[in-house]
Design a protein around this motif. Structure first.
Motif, PDB file in Angstrom:
ATOM      1  N   UNK A 226      -1.954 -16.756  -9.417  1.00 32.54           N
ATOM      2  CA  UNK A 226      -2.954 -17.693  -9.935  1.00 32.54           C
ATOM      3  C   UNK A 226      -3.815 -17.068 -11.027  1.00 32.54           C
ATOM      4  N   UNK A 227      -4.098 -15.772 -10.880  1.00 30.15           N
ATOM      5  CA  UNK A 227      -4.894 -15.089 -11.900  1.00 30.15           C
ATOM      6  C   UNK A 227      -4.150 -15.063 -13.232  1.00 30.15           C
ATOM      7  N   UNK A 228      -2.836 -14.774 -13.169  1.00 31.10           N
ATOM      8  CA  UNK A 228      -2.049 -14.753 -14.402  1.00 31.10           C
ATOM      9  C   UNK A 228      -1.931 -16.152 -15.011  1.00 31.10           C
ATOM     10  N   UNK A 229      -1.820 -17.176 -14.162  1.00 31.22           N
ATOM     11  CA  UNK A 229      -1.811 -18.558 -14.663  1.00 31.22           C
ATOM     12  C   UNK A 229      -3.097 -18.849 -15.428  1.00 31.22           C
ATOM     13  N   UNK A 230      -4.220 -18.425 -14.860  1.00 33.86           N
ATOM     14  CA  UNK A 230      -5.502 -18.628 -15.521  1.00 33.86           C
ATOM     15  C   UNK A 230      -5.582 -17.902 -16.850  1.00 33.86           C
ATOM     16  N   UNK A 231      -5.053 -16.681 -16.876  1.00 27.06           N
ATOM     17  CA  UNK A 231      -5.048 -15.907 -18.118  1.00 27.06           C
ATOM     18  C   UNK A 231      -4.168 -16.561 -19.182  1.00 27.06           C
ATOM     19  N   UNK A 232      -3.072 -17.175 -18.747  1.00 32.64           N
ATOM     20  CA  UNK A 232      -2.187 -17.858 -19.703  1.00 32.64           C
ATOM     21  C   UNK A 232      -2.841 -19.128 -20.256  1.00 32.64           C
ATOM     22  N   UNK A 233      -3.640 -19.795 -19.457  1.00 33.66           N
ATOM     23  CA  UNK A 233      -4.384 -20.956 -19.956  1.00 33.66           C
ATOM     24  C   UNK A 233      -5.361 -20.513 -21.045  1.00 33.66           C
ATOM     25  N   UNK A 234      -6.056 -19.393 -20.793  1.00 35.49           N
ATOM     26  CA  UNK A 234      -6.971 -18.834 -21.798  1.00 35.49           C
ATOM     27  C   UNK A 234      -6.186 -18.450 -23.059  1.00 35.49           C
ATOM     28  N   UNK A 235      -5.013 -17.865 -22.841  1.00 38.63           N
ATOM     29  CA  UNK A 235      -4.167 -17.444 -23.967  1.00 38.63           C
ATOM     30  C   UNK A 235      -3.778 -18.647 -24.825  1.00 38.63           C
ATOM     31  N   UNK A 236      -3.384 -19.737 -24.186  1.00 35.03           N
ATOM     32  CA  UNK A 236      -2.994 -20.943 -24.919  1.00 35.03           C
ATOM     33  C   UNK A 236      -4.180 -21.560 -25.660  1.00 35.03           C
ATOM     34  N   UNK A 237      -5.364 -21.436 -25.077  1.00 34.08           N
ATOM     35  CA  UNK A 237      -6.579 -21.908 -25.763  1.00 34.08           C
ATOM     36  C   UNK A 237      -6.809 -21.086 -27.033  1.00 34.08           C
ATOM     37  N   UNK A 238      -6.582 -19.769 -26.950  1.00 38.41           N
ATOM     38  CA  UNK A 238      -6.729 -18.901 -28.126  1.00 38.41           C
ATOM     39  C   UNK A 238      -5.733 -19.308 -29.209  1.00 38.41           C
ATOM     40  N   UNK A 239      -4.486 -19.564 -28.818  1.00 42.57           N
ATOM     41  CA  UNK A 239      -3.462 -20.005 -29.773  1.00 42.57           C
ATOM     42  C   UNK A 239      -3.864 -21.328 -30.421  1.00 42.57           C
ATOM     43  N   UNK A 240      -4.460 -22.201 -29.639  1.00 45.80           N
ATOM     44  CA  UNK A 240      -4.907 -23.493 -30.155  1.00 45.80           C
ATOM     45  C   UNK A 240      -6.040 -23.318 -31.160  1.00 45.80           C
ATOM     46  N   UNK A 241      -6.943 -22.394 -30.880  1.00 44.79           N
ATOM     47  CA  UNK A 241      -8.047 -22.103 -31.805  1.00 44.79           C
ATOM     48  C   UNK A 241      -7.499 -21.541 -33.114  1.00 44.79           C
ATOM     49  N   UNK A 242      -6.512 -20.654 -33.014  1.00 41.62           N
ATOM     50  CA  UNK A 242      -5.891 -20.096 -34.219  1.00 41.62           C
ATOM     51  C   UNK A 242      -5.295 -21.215 -35.060  1.00 41.62           C
TER      52      UNK A 242
END
Length: 353
Positions: A226-242
């Protein structure tokens, strides 16, 4: 197209995600519609105004890049071999690329002589990297091919270095996004700095985040942590911001749409629950099967056909169905008559080595 493998278990696993084929087929159709309406109007100009167009269809290449990112991690094996991996990618891409180059050139000679490539241009296009040698692509759609290959090379280097092994298999994504942001600031910042063109070409910072987003979707859907899932959601948000910082509003919206579609279509449960819809969506699965050849051959050949039709007075929007039908028919013939046979022949050759 979802890449095939010699191992039945892996092939069955990949093909179970049939919604990815639907997603790819739909994206291929959107690109064709964009080129035959909006892009043709920009490049040549329709003799009569079309009441409909698909200006956002060009963004469907983002879907292809995301799919490449997802599938490259999805099909990764622990016994990864860099040479074997790159060899398979080159065998998959180059032979049919050369065939499509020849077919496009022949068509151009008859229906669009102004765009027949010179001998030098043709020979440099064989590399897939004509811009490195001061030339241009035979067909405008070829611009995506170097970016795909460069991403494969970068992934191969990371995988060969052990970046995908261990308990924290997604850590390499964070290193990549940090390098991506640094490259973006260096290349697209307010100052003219040395080697900007080289970094843009070889590190593809303007598109790397799209491939990385596809990779992150794999870890989001296929990790139980679950922690890695949460980190991947944050990662996708960063990609979206880019994407928001780099691209237009329409590109940003399509990026989000493609991301949501990939998350949904790559879930095994979603594919299992929607199995009953497979027959209805089979036309898109078929387009996915021929998508590589369709992508490489549709644009300039279609432009030549549209121009010939309009010169004969066939300017109504409905006539656009003819070049679309021709593009699909040509891609079907080349896929089943040439591509599959080349792939089978090369597999037999490499099996003997």
């Amino acid at each position: 197209m979802v890449e095939k493998t010699n191992k039945p278990a892996m092939e069955k696993r990949i093909n179970s995600l049939w919604l990815l084929d639907v997603f790819r087929g739909l994206s291929a159709l959107l690109i064709v519609l964009y080129h035959y309406t909006t892009q043709y109007d920009k490049s040549i100009g329709h003799l009569a105004k079309y009441n409909f167009s698909f200006p956002w269809g060009c963004h469907a290449v983002y879907a292809f890049f995301m799919l490449s990112g997802f599938l490259i991690v999805y099909t990764y094996k622990e016994n990864f071999n860099m040479v074997s991996f790159l060899k398979k990618r080159c065998v998959r891409l180059y032979p049919m690329f050369w065939v499509c180059m020849v077919v496009t050139t022949i068509y151009m000679a008859f229906i669009f002589p102004e765009r027949v490539p010179s001998v030098r241009q043709f020979l440099l296009n064989i590399t897939m990297f004509p811009t490195l040698f001061g030339s241009t692509a035979i067909d405008g759609v070829y611009w995506t091919m170097p970016k795909e290959l460069i991403f494969y090379i970068i992934f191969a280097i990371i995988a060969c270095g052990g970046g995908l092994k261990g308990k924290q298999k997604a850590k390499w994504l964070w290193l990549c996004i940090v390098i991506e942001v640094i490259c973006l600031i260096y290349c697209f910042g307010p100052f003219d700095l040395p080697a900007q063109w080289g970094i843009i070409f070889f590190m593809i910072p303007d598109y790397m985040y799209v491939f990385l987003a596809g990779c992150a979707v794999y870890y989001l859907n296929y990790t139980e942590n679950l922690q890695q899932k949460g980190m991947m959601i944050i990662y996708l948000i960063i990609c979206t911001v880019v994407c928001k910082c780099l691209c237009s509003e329409s590109t940003f919206i399509f990026f989000i749409f493609s991301l949501c579609m990939l998350i949904l279509c790559s879930r095994e449960k979603t594919n299992q629950k929607t199995e009953g819809m497979k027959q209805i969506l089979r036309p898109f699965i078929f387009l996915s099967e021929i998508s590589y050849v369709l992508y490489l051959t549709h644009q300039f050949i279609g432009f030549g056909i549209i121009r010939k039709m309009e010169m004969q007075g066939m300017t109504a929007e409905v006539w656009i169905l003819l070049p679309i039908a021709h593009a699909i028919l040509l891609a079907t013939i080349l896929h089943y008559g040439v591509e599959l046979k080349i792939n089978q022949m090369l597999k037999r050759c490499f099996a003997k080595i």
